[in-house]
Scaffold this motif. Structure first.
Motif, PDB file in Angstrom:
ATOM      1  N   ALA A   1       6.959  12.080 -13.479  1.00 63.09           N
ATOM      2  CA  ALA A   1       5.723  12.785 -13.141  1.00 63.09           C
ATOM      3  C   ALA A   1       5.965  14.093 -12.397  1.00 63.09           C
ATOM      4  CB  ALA A   1       4.831  11.867 -12.303  1.00 63.09           C
ATOM      5  N   TYR A   2       6.968  14.122 -11.496  1.00 60.88           N
ATOM      6  CA  TYR A   2       7.090  15.265 -10.601  1.00 60.88           C
ATOM      7  C   TYR A   2       8.400  16.056 -10.746  1.00 60.88           C
ATOM      8  CZ  TYR A   2       3.216  12.856  -8.321  1.00 60.88           C
ATOM      9  OH  TYR A   2       2.019  12.239  -8.070  1.00 60.88           O
ATOM     10  N   LEU A   3       9.444  15.423 -11.248  1.00 56.55           N
ATOM     11  CA  LEU A   3      10.736  16.117 -11.356  1.00 56.55           C
ATOM     12  C   LEU A   3      11.351  15.876 -12.734  1.00 56.55           C
ATOM     13  CD1 LEU A   3      12.226  15.187  -7.859  1.00 56.55           C
ATOM     14  CD2 LEU A   3      11.403  17.444  -8.553  1.00 56.55           C
ATOM     15  N   PRO A   4      10.667  16.261 -13.783  1.00 58.55           N
ATOM     16  CA  PRO A   4      11.190  15.975 -15.132  1.00 58.55           C
ATOM     17  C   PRO A   4      12.519  16.673 -15.421  1.00 58.55           C
ATOM     18  CG  PRO A   4       9.326  17.512 -15.221  1.00 58.55           C
ATOM     19  CD  PRO A   4       9.383  16.991 -13.821  1.00 58.55           C
ATOM     20  N   GLY A   5      12.843  17.719 -14.670  1.00 58.01           N
ATOM     21  CA  GLY A   5      14.087  18.428 -14.915  1.00 58.01           C
ATOM     22  C   GLY A   5      15.330  17.601 -14.642  1.00 58.01           C
ATOM     23  N   ILE A   6      15.232  16.624 -13.726  1.00 56.12           N
ATOM     24  CA  ILE A   6      16.400  15.795 -13.410  1.00 56.12           C
ATOM     25  C   ILE A   6      16.338  14.438 -14.104  1.00 56.12           C
ATOM     26  CG2 ILE A   6      16.620  16.923 -11.163  1.00 56.12           C
ATOM     27  CD1 ILE A   6      15.581  14.301  -9.908  1.00 56.12           C
ATOM     28  N   PHE A   7      15.407  14.272 -15.033  1.00 51.78           N
ATOM     29  CA  PHE A   7      15.255  12.978 -15.691  1.00 51.78           C
ATOM     30  C   PHE A   7      16.536  12.480 -16.354  1.00 51.78           C
ATOM     31  CE2 PHE A   7      14.070  10.177 -19.214  1.00 51.78           C
ATOM     32  CZ  PHE A   7      13.338   9.224 -18.529  1.00 51.78           C
ATOM     33  N   PRO A   8      17.335  13.335 -17.015  1.00 51.17           N
ATOM     34  CA  PRO A   8      18.555  12.823 -17.658  1.00 51.17           C
ATOM     35  C   PRO A   8      19.535  12.153 -16.706  1.00 51.17           C
ATOM     36  CG  PRO A   8      18.011  14.988 -18.529  1.00 51.17           C
ATOM     37  CD  PRO A   8      17.097  14.756 -17.350  1.00 51.17           C
ATOM     38  N   ILE A   9      19.497  12.511 -15.409  1.00 51.89           N
ATOM     39  CA  ILE A   9      20.447  11.914 -14.458  1.00 51.89           C
ATOM     40  C   ILE A   9      19.753  11.080 -13.392  1.00 51.89           C
ATOM     41  CG2 ILE A   9      22.132  13.768 -14.795  1.00 51.89           C
ATOM     42  CD1 ILE A   9      21.167  14.941 -12.104  1.00 51.89           C
ATOM     43  N   TYR A  10      18.466  10.796 -13.586  1.00 46.87           N
ATOM     44  CA  TYR A  10      17.717  10.107 -12.529  1.00 46.87           C
ATOM     45  C   TYR A  10      18.268   8.710 -12.264  1.00 46.87           C
ATOM     46  CZ  TYR A  10      15.205   6.451 -15.072  1.00 46.87           C
ATOM     47  OH  TYR A  10      14.889   5.310 -15.766  1.00 46.87           O
ATOM     48  N   PHE A  11      18.893   8.093 -13.273  1.00 41.60           N
ATOM     49  CA  PHE A  11      19.317   6.706 -13.107  1.00 41.60           C
ATOM     50  C   PHE A  11      20.364   6.565 -12.010  1.00 41.60           C
ATOM     51  CE2 PHE A  11      20.534   2.441 -14.242  1.00 41.60           C
ATOM     52  CZ  PHE A  11      19.366   1.908 -14.736  1.00 41.60           C
ATOM     53  N   PHE A  12      21.213   7.574 -11.851  1.00 42.24           N
ATOM     54  CA  PHE A  12      22.215   7.517 -10.785  1.00 42.24           C
ATOM     55  C   PHE A  12      21.540   7.590  -9.417  1.00 42.24           C
ATOM     56  CE2 PHE A  12      24.291   9.280 -14.544  1.00 42.24           C
ATOM     57  CZ  PHE A  12      25.378   8.430 -14.665  1.00 42.24           C
ATOM     58  N   LEU A  13      20.511   8.423  -9.298  1.00 42.04           N
ATOM     59  CA  LEU A  13      19.723   8.474  -8.066  1.00 42.04           C
ATOM     60  C   LEU A  13      19.030   7.144  -7.829  1.00 42.04           C
ATOM     61  CD1 LEU A  13      18.358   9.976  -5.695  1.00 42.04           C
ATOM     62  CD2 LEU A  13      16.617  10.758  -7.327  1.00 42.04           C
ATOM     63  N   ALA A  14      18.487   6.553  -8.882  1.00 39.78           N
ATOM     64  CA  ALA A  14      17.783   5.275  -8.752  1.00 39.78           C
ATOM     65  C   ALA A  14      18.727   4.183  -8.261  1.00 39.78           C
ATOM     66  CB  ALA A  14      17.159   4.883 -10.092  1.00 39.78           C
ATOM     67  N   MET A  15      19.958   4.149  -8.763  1.00 37.14           N
ATOM     68  CA  MET A  15      20.917   3.132  -8.315  1.00 37.14           C
ATOM     69  C   MET A  15      21.258   3.305  -6.840  1.00 37.14           C
ATOM     70  SD  MET A  15      23.591   2.431 -11.431  1.00 37.14           S
ATOM     71  CE  MET A  15      24.128   4.142 -11.530  1.00 37.14           C
ATOM     72  N   ALA A  16      21.432   4.551  -6.404  1.00 38.81           N
ATOM     73  CA  ALA A  16      21.722   4.799  -4.989  1.00 38.81           C
ATOM     74  C   ALA A  16      20.559   4.343  -4.109  1.00 38.81           C
ATOM     75  CB  ALA A  16      22.012   6.279  -4.775  1.00 38.81           C
ATOM     76  N   LEU A  17      19.334   4.672  -4.515  1.00 37.56           N
ATOM     77  CA  LEU A  17      18.156   4.260  -3.748  1.00 37.56           C
ATOM     78  C   LEU A  17      17.995   2.742  -3.757  1.00 37.56           C
ATOM     79  CD1 LEU A  17      15.587   6.994  -4.840  1.00 37.56           C
ATOM     80  CD2 LEU A  17      16.817   6.832  -2.664  1.00 37.56           C
ATOM     81  N   ALA A  18      18.297   2.108  -4.893  1.00 36.09           N
ATOM     82  CA  ALA A  18      18.201   0.653  -4.985  1.00 36.09           C
ATOM     83  C   ALA A  18      19.182  -0.010  -4.024  1.00 36.09           C
ATOM     84  CB  ALA A  18      18.469   0.199  -6.423  1.00 36.09           C
TER      85      ALA A  18
END
Length: 308
Positions: free
Chosen positions: A69-86
């Motif tokens: 919704a807010y940062l579509p530019g980083i969508f291709p690498i968002y999963f690495f951010l999601a794992m860190a946050l998880a």
């Protein structure tokens, strides 16, 4: 011919089932590594371990939604951010739970079982209240979609390869943390002789808290990986908790190599048997086999000599 299949078709199906077993093995390892640290190193029976995994899955789902919704530019690498946050979310909740609940129940395994079972029910209801009872899924980047053709009849999904690569990285990281770092030495010192470890200046309470948090944090990473192969719901963690305990006990509590070997054996057995039998019968036969082996070798596949 083997039944209704040619030899080529039969062995291709076995190869596909074997790879499906490797994906299941990856989830088992990520779940069991955290549980092996908590149960094997601390003697705490954490029945809420599946809910820590689901917390990681929901954090991944929220990250996917917000990035889209807010940062579509980083969508291709968002999963690495999601794992860190998880990992961070599950780690912090684990530290809080250890401080508020677990530290009062050490050396009382039955009490920890009942307390963490109650905690799992509380967390399930909390997830249901916040996210709803329906299962949710994440949107994967394009590079995780599709499959790799190994042969004309065998295709390997890319997200499955990613989960296996993640499992290898996490397993190596846990090994170096537990066996090649000063913190790991402190953990093993507390496990072997808590009184002596405290006498030489090790803060045993801090070690316990960080160890419990680490185990929960790894479960959060397992939750991120879980979103790639299944949908997330409030009770999804309970589907894996029994198998995860089985992996830890069968491998030998506290043994990293035993956990990995046990996860591989159980996942491959279940996946292969599911081709010939139903899923429930595959689980029953696997469980009976493991119980039979444990009757002959109660310490599991690998055991550690620990002074109590």
């Amino acid at each position: 011919m083997i039944g209704d299949f040619t030899y080529s078709e039969f062995f291709s199906i076995l190869a596909m089932q074997g790879f499906a077993g490797l994906i299941l093995f990856s989830v088992f390892v990520l779940m069991a590594l955290g549980l092996a640290i908590i149960f094997g190193q601390m003697g705490v029976i954490n029945m809420a371990h599946g809910e820590f995994m689901i917390l990681g899955a929901y954090v991944t789902y929220l990250t996917s939604t917000l990035v889209t919704a807010y940062l579509p530019g980083i969508f291709p690498i968002y999963f690495f951010l999601a794992m860190a946050l998880a990992f961070v979310a599950s780690f912090l909740l684990g530290v809080f739970v250890e401080w508020a609940l677990i530290r009062h129940l050490y050396r009382r395994p039955l009490d920890t079982l009942l307390a963490t079972w109650g905690l799992s029910l509380v967390l399930q209801q909390l997830y249901r209240s916040v996210f709803g009872a329906r299962e949710v899924g994440v949107t994967l980047p394009d590079w995780m979609m599709g499959s790799v053709a190994v042969s004309d009849m065998i295709e390997v999904p890319i997200n499955g390869l990613f989960v296996m690569a993640l499992t290898i990285v996490i397993s190596i990281g846990v090994y170096f943390l537990m066996y090649r770092s000063s913190w790991g030495k402190r953990v093993r010192a507390v496990v072997q002789n808590r009184v002596m470890a405290g006498a030489v200046g090790i803060n045993t309470k801090k070690v316990d808290r960080m160890t419990f948090g680490l185990g929960c944090g790894i479960a959060g990473i397992a939750g991120s990986a879980f979103t790639m192969i299944g949908s997330t719901g409030p009770t999804a963690g309970q589907l894996y908790i029994v198998d995860t305990f089985l992996v830890v006990v069968f491998g030998g509590a506290g043994s990293l190599i035993g956990t990995i070997a046990s996860a591989f054996t159980i996942s491959q057995a279940q996946s292969t048997l599911e081709f010939f039998l139903s899923g429930s019968m595959a689980k029953v036969l696997t469980l009976l086999t493991v119980v039979g082996i444990l009757m002959l070798r109660p310490q599991g596949l690998f055991s550690l000599n620990i002074r109590r």
